[in-house]
Motif scaffolding. Structure first.
Motif, short mmCIF file in Angstrom:
data_model
loop_
_atom_site.label_atom_id
_atom_site.label_comp_id
_atom_site.label_asym_id
_atom_site.label_seq_id
_atom_site.Cartn_x
_atom_site.Cartn_y
_atom_site.Cartn_z
N LYS A 128 21.60 28.15 20.45
CA LYS A 128 20.81 27.56 19.37
C LYS A 128 19.31 27.70 19.65
O LYS A 128 18.53 28.03 18.76
CB LYS A 128 21.19 26.09 19.20
N GLN B 194 17.85 29.99 21.49
CA GLN B 194 17.48 31.41 21.36
C GLN B 194 17.30 31.79 19.90
O GLN B 194 16.35 32.47 19.53
CB GLN B 194 18.54 32.30 22.00
N ILE B 195 18.21 31.33 19.04
CA ILE B 195 18.12 31.62 17.61
C ILE B 195 16.88 30.94 17.03
O ILE B 195 16.15 31.53 16.24
CB ILE B 195 19.40 31.19 16.88
N TYR C 273 22.86 28.18 9.84
CA TYR C 273 21.47 28.12 9.39
C TYR C 273 21.41 27.62 7.96
O TYR C 273 22.17 28.08 7.11
CB TYR C 273 20.86 29.53 9.48
N VAL D 206 24.98 32.03 11.87
CA VAL D 206 24.05 32.94 12.54
C VAL D 206 24.38 33.12 14.02
O VAL D 206 23.70 33.89 14.70
CB VAL D 206 22.59 32.47 12.38
N GLY D 207 25.42 32.45 14.51
CA GLY D 207 25.79 32.62 15.90
C GLY D 207 27.06 31.86 16.24
O GLY D 207 27.48 30.98 15.49
N LYS E 230 13.80 32.92 17.88
CA LYS E 230 13.69 34.14 17.07
C LYS E 230 13.21 33.83 15.66
O LYS E 230 12.39 34.55 15.09
CB LYS E 230 15.03 34.86 17.01
#
Length: 87
Positions: free
Chosen positions: A25, A27-28, A84, A72-73, A31
């Motif tokens: 989470k 890391q996303i 998201y 998203v992941g 970004k």
């Protein structure tokens, strides 16, 4: 000698698949912030509560109100998903 090397390789490939949800989470989130995205939320939900793919009508069915959004992941061995949502 070959068995320990093989086990080490398998362990290296399995670690990212069982990544901590908070790590993924963050890391996303980093970004998205780097791209200048504002006003969003990232939620961690069980994989069975994430938004379902579009059905025959072309409208995505969301099993739970809090799971509406875009996946998203994934984390914890694909048992949880990061969703998201725009605010």
């Amino acid at each position: 000698m070959l068995k320990p090397l093989l086990l080490a390789c398998l362990f290296c490939f399995s670690v990212p698949a069982i990544a901590s949800c908070e790590d993924v989470k963050s890391q996303i989130d980093a970004k998205l912030q780097a791209k200048g995205v504002k006003s969003y939320t990232l939620d961690i939900v069980p994989a069975n509560q994430a938004a379902a793919p579009a059905g025959a009508s072309g409208v995505a069915a969301a099993p739970a109100k809090e799971a509406a959004g875009k996946v998203v992941g994934t984390c914890e061995g694909d048992t949880r998903q990061i969703v998201y949502k725009r605010n």
